[in-house]
Design a protein around this motif. Structure first.
Motif, PDB file in Angstrom:
ATOM      1  N   ILE A 182       8.324   4.244  -3.543  1.00 14.57           N
ATOM      2  CA  ILE A 182       9.638   4.901  -3.463  1.00 14.57           C
ATOM      3  C   ILE A 182       9.698   5.627  -2.121  1.00 14.57           C
ATOM      4  O   ILE A 182       8.749   6.299  -1.723  1.00 14.57           O
ATOM      5  CB  ILE A 182       9.823   5.915  -4.613  1.00 14.57           C
ATOM      6  N   ASP A 183      10.828   5.475  -1.427  1.00 11.92           N
ATOM      7  CA  ASP A 183      10.979   6.066  -0.085  1.00 11.92           C
ATOM      8  C   ASP A 183       9.862   5.601   0.841  1.00 11.92           C
ATOM      9  O   ASP A 183       9.261   6.400   1.578  1.00 11.92           O
ATOM     10  CB  ASP A 183      10.991   7.599  -0.158  1.00 11.92           C
ATOM     11  N   PRO A 205      -1.978  -0.469  -4.927  1.00  2.52           N
ATOM     12  CA  PRO A 205      -1.251  -0.582  -6.200  1.00  2.52           C
ATOM     13  C   PRO A 205      -2.074  -1.214  -7.324  1.00  2.52           C
ATOM     14  O   PRO A 205      -1.840  -0.905  -8.486  1.00  2.52           O
ATOM     15  CB  PRO A 205      -0.034  -1.440  -5.844  1.00  2.52           C
ATOM     16  N   THR A 206      -3.032  -2.082  -6.984  1.00  2.00           N
ATOM     17  CA  THR A 206      -3.835  -2.701  -8.040  1.00  2.00           C
ATOM     18  C   THR A 206      -4.623  -1.661  -8.825  1.00  2.00           C
ATOM     19  O   THR A 206      -4.829  -1.811 -10.033  1.00  2.00           O
ATOM     20  CB  THR A 206      -4.795  -3.749  -7.449  1.00  2.00           C
ATOM     21  N   VAL A 255       0.842  -1.198   0.000  1.00  2.00           N
ATOM     22  CA  VAL A 255       0.000   0.000   0.000  1.00  2.00           C
ATOM     23  C   VAL A 255       0.877   1.249   0.000  1.00  2.00           C
ATOM     24  O   VAL A 255       1.840   1.367   0.759  1.00  2.00           O
ATOM     25  CB  VAL A 255      -0.948   0.003   1.211  1.00  2.00           C
ATOM     26  N   ILE A 256       0.536   2.191  -0.878  1.00  2.00           N
ATOM     27  CA  ILE A 256       1.291   3.437  -1.023  1.00  2.00           C
ATOM     28  C   ILE A 256       0.586   4.526  -0.217  1.00  2.00           C
ATOM     29  O   ILE A 256      -0.618   4.752  -0.392  1.00  2.00           O
ATOM     30  CB  ILE A 256       1.373   3.834  -2.510  1.00  2.00           C
ATOM     31  N   ILE A 257       1.315   5.181   0.681  1.00  2.00           N
ATOM     32  CA  ILE A 257       0.720   6.184   1.566  1.00  2.00           C
ATOM     33  C   ILE A 257       1.135   7.571   1.091  1.00  2.00           C
ATOM     34  O   ILE A 257       2.319   7.936   1.147  1.00  2.00           O
ATOM     35  CB  ILE A 257       1.138   5.946   3.028  1.00  2.00           C
ATOM     36  N   LEU A 258       0.157   8.344   0.615  1.00  2.00           N
ATOM     37  CA  LEU A 258       0.399   9.698   0.129  1.00  2.00           C
ATOM     38  C   LEU A 258      -0.517  10.670   0.855  1.00  2.00           C
ATOM     39  O   LEU A 258      -1.742  10.575   0.737  1.00  2.00           O
ATOM     40  CB  LEU A 258       0.133   9.797  -1.383  1.00  2.00           C
ATOM     41  N   ARG A 303       8.314  10.490   4.971  1.00  2.00           N
ATOM     42  CA  ARG A 303       7.407  11.594   4.655  1.00  2.00           C
ATOM     43  C   ARG A 303       7.446  11.919   3.163  1.00  2.00           C
ATOM     44  O   ARG A 303       6.570  12.597   2.650  1.00  2.00           O
ATOM     45  CB  ARG A 303       7.800  12.836   5.471  1.00  2.00           C
ATOM     46  N   ARG A 304       8.479  11.421   2.475  1.00  2.00           N
ATOM     47  CA  ARG A 304       8.628  11.672   1.045  1.00  2.00           C
ATOM     48  C   ARG A 304       8.117  10.514   0.195  1.00  2.00           C
ATOM     49  O   ARG A 304       8.455  10.403  -0.981  1.00  2.00           O
ATOM     50  CB  ARG A 304      10.105  11.927   0.710  1.00  2.00           C
ATOM     51  N   GLU A 305       7.322   9.623   0.775  1.00  2.00           N
ATOM     52  CA  GLU A 305       6.891   8.442   0.026  1.00  2.00           C
ATOM     53  C   GLU A 305       6.226   8.845  -1.290  1.00  2.00           C
ATOM     54  O   GLU A 305       5.387   9.735  -1.350  1.00  2.00           O
ATOM     55  CB  GLU A 305       5.931   7.586   0.852  1.00  2.00           C
ATOM     56  N   ARG A 306       6.646   8.145  -2.350  1.00  2.00           N
ATOM     57  CA  ARG A 306       6.122   8.385  -3.691  1.00  2.00           C
ATOM     58  C   ARG A 306       5.908   7.036  -4.361  1.00  2.00           C
ATOM     59  O   ARG A 306       6.115   5.997  -3.741  1.00  2.00           O
ATOM     60  CB  ARG A 306       7.116   9.216  -4.512  1.00  2.00           C
ATOM     61  N   PHE A 307       5.513   7.060  -5.627  1.00  2.00           N
ATOM     62  CA  PHE A 307       5.395   5.798  -6.356  1.00  2.00           C
ATOM     63  C   PHE A 307       5.783   6.005  -7.810  1.00  2.00           C
ATOM     64  O   PHE A 307       5.727   7.116  -8.355  1.00  2.00           O
ATOM     65  CB  PHE A 307       3.986   5.211  -6.246  1.00  2.00           C
ATOM     66  N   ALA A 308       6.204   4.924  -8.419  1.00  2.00           N
ATOM     67  CA  ALA A 308       6.516   4.901  -9.847  1.00  2.00           C
ATOM     68  C   ALA A 308       5.751   3.744 -10.474  1.00  2.00           C
ATOM     69  O   ALA A 308       5.230   2.868  -9.780  1.00  2.00           O
ATOM     70  CB  ALA A 308       8.012   4.731 -10.069  1.00  2.00           C
TER      71      ALA A 308
END
Length: 545
Positions: free
Chosen positions: A468-469, A445-446, A435-438, A473-478
């Motif tokens: 990513i990260d 991600p699905t 899970v990506i936390i923004l 606090r800088r969590e991102r995604f690609a």
């Protein structure tokens, strides 16, 4: 039960292998007799009670009696991850040595088409016997073991450099096998299973070998290579053998759907016999299911045969099955409340909704509950981690650092899956670690991957969202996608732009990068699932520079 079946129903039901070029059928009674001779050879060769035996083979006709032989001799089976033409054999051998040490095995049963790796095994001092040479006096009496003795040491998907095996006991196996047979209403006189699933994966080994071999069900079994070489073989086998039960992950149903849509000859296949088309091993993709059912409709396929399921090796195989002949049922929920409040609030289908497959109630003997980060049990439609307990739940793992318990003091197993309960049925949202936390939002991600895969030129089932990260606090995604257009600068530019836009439309967040790779380069588990963490590692150095 297995021995009783072989000596009763074993004369009438069996396994057909070698399709389509050289089909041959062996009754389960014949498989059992071969297994007794192989078991005699194992015992005479020094296999001790509770001894661990590794198997490296692909042909079901040799694997079936070998697995049964190990059990008759009182041992446990581990199906080794198989090298591919792209595998570095030296690295594979080193990983295999670690796996064998971890499970305490000094013996590999080697079969086609892996005979060529024998010199590599010799070089690394790995003992082996060729399956074709394994023979002896038939074992006169089954070596008796307790219910808590290991039957399967199932290697988990992931990196073989950090191996881990799920310890599935005979008690686990019997409990899950009988509850699956009950929940799927198996008809031992009329059901016919058709499968190409790999036997080193739990769905193939337990669901589509151990179950039919134990209850005496007719089975048609080919290899994954047979299917991938010609996906329409799957439809052909169902048609000719009047198959009633099959199973696969998303990508295979999507692939078969595409191939069926290109068949011009009316009536070439007859899929009307299919009763259950189990979909599992990963979150269910409604587009993959629709591709299969829409294309199969003109060949008699009934959409209600789609059989969503939730399973994991830690529960032997199956945790829950959707209601029989209910097809795919989706739960539409408010995306914003899911992401911000971890609540699954039902809404009408629309652009602000997220949809998840309803996966049915837990099988007999399995309990499920949803808990928050503090272990508090949550109510209906509250999203948290799924935990399980019951007769089919493994007591622990084997790791390179020693045994590792899986259950807490009350017998609960933390699955790492996030989901919720609706009307007593399980719904899976995704894996906790993915899970990506923004900005306080939980983005699954699905959702990103399905948006990316909808872009023309992206290979179906080959888009992956990576963190990513993570945890900062800088969590991102690609986003990483595979495409036949990789290497074409103009097409890559178009793909990056369209994928970014489609993802933003879906989750209201943009990827920091979109990478386009050639087909076959995304890291996958041995069972074919995308490895998000490994894909992230591939990108990390570039994106953080």
């Amino acid at each position: 039960m297995l021995v009783a079946t072989a000596t009763t129903r074993g004369a009438a039901r069996g396994i057909t292998t070698g399709e389509p070029k050289a089909p041959v059928r062996h009754t389960w009674g014949e498989v059992h007799e071969r297994a007794r001779r192989m078991a005699g050879g194992l015992v005479a060769g020094g296999l001790a009670k509770h001894g661990a035996v590794a198997v490296l083979a692909a042909e079901p006709v040799t694997i079936a009696p070998a697995v049964q032989a190990v059990w008759l001799a009182g041992g446990s089976v581990t199906m080794l991850h198989q090298p591919t033409p792209r595998t570095d054999l030296a690295e594979w051998a080193e990983d295999t040595v670690r796996v064998l040490a971890m499970i305490g095995s000094k013996l590999v049963l080697l079969g086609s088409p892996f005979d060529a790796v024998a010199p590599v095994l010799d070089q690394h001092g790995i003992g082996y016997l060729r399956l074709e040479d394994l023979d002896g006096e038939p074992l006169s009496e089954v070596v008796s073991v307790d219910e808590d003795a290991p039957a399967l040491l199932q290697l988990t998907s992931g990196s073989t450099a950090e191996p881990k095996a799920v310890r599935i006991t005979h008690g686990n196996l019997f409990a899950n096998l009988t509850s699956m047979a009950e929940a799927s209403a198996l008809d031992v006189d009329n059901d016919i299973m058709v499968s190409w699933l790999p036997l080193f994966h739990d769905m193939g080994m337990v669901g589509f070998l151990t179950v039919p071999m134990t209850v005496g069900l007719e089975l048609v079994k080919v290899t994954p290579v047979d299917f991938l070489t010609g996906p329409l073989l799957w439809a052909d086998l169902i048609s000719r053998h009047r198959g009633t039960i099959t199973a696969a992950p998303n990508f295979a149903y999507a692939l078969l759907g595409r191939r069926l849509s290109g068949v011009d000859e009316e009536g070439k296949y007859d899929l009307s016999s299919l009763r259950l088309a189990l979909n599992g091993a990963e979150p269910i993709d409604e587009k993959a299911v629709l591709a299969f059912t829409d294309a199969g409709a003109r060949f008699g396929l009934r959409p209600e045969c789609v059989f969503p399921a939730y399973g994991m090796a830690e529960a032997t195989l199956a945790v829950s099955f959707a209601p029989l002949l209910g097809g795919l049922t989706l739960d539409y929920i408010d995306a914003e409340q899911l992401e911000a409040e971890n609540r699954a609030v039902p809404v009408e289908p629309g652009p602000d909704a997220r949809s998840f497959a309803i996966l049915g109630k837990p099988l007999r003997g399995i309990e499920a509950s949803i808990v928050d980060d503090d272990g508090k049990v949550l109510g209906e439609r509250e999203v948290g981690e799924i935990r399980l307990r019951g007769e089919a739940v493994t007591p622990g793992y084997l790791t390179v650092d020693g045994p590792l318990a899986t259950q807490d003091a009350d017998g609960w197993l933390d699955t790492g899956d996030l989901g919720y309960i609706v009307d007593g049925q399980i719904v899976i949202c995704g894996r906790r670690k993915d899970v990506i936390i923004l900005a306080g939002r939980n983005i699954y991600p699905t959702d990103i991957e399905r948006a990316a895969a909808s872009v023309e030129g992206v290979r179906a089932g080959n888009a992956v969202a990576v963190r990513i990260d993570a945890g900062s606090r800088r969590e991102r995604f690609a986003v990483v996608v595979e495409s036949k257009h990789a290497g074409d600068a103009e097409q890559e530019k178009r793909l990056r732009k369209e994928v970014g836009a489609r993802v933003f439309e879906s989750v209201n967040a943009r990827p920091v990068a979109v990478a386009v790779l050639p087909p076959g380069t995304l890291p996958k588990t041995p069972s074919g699932k995308l490895r998000r963490a490994a894909a992230g590692e591939q990108l990390a150095a570039t994106l953080q520079s």
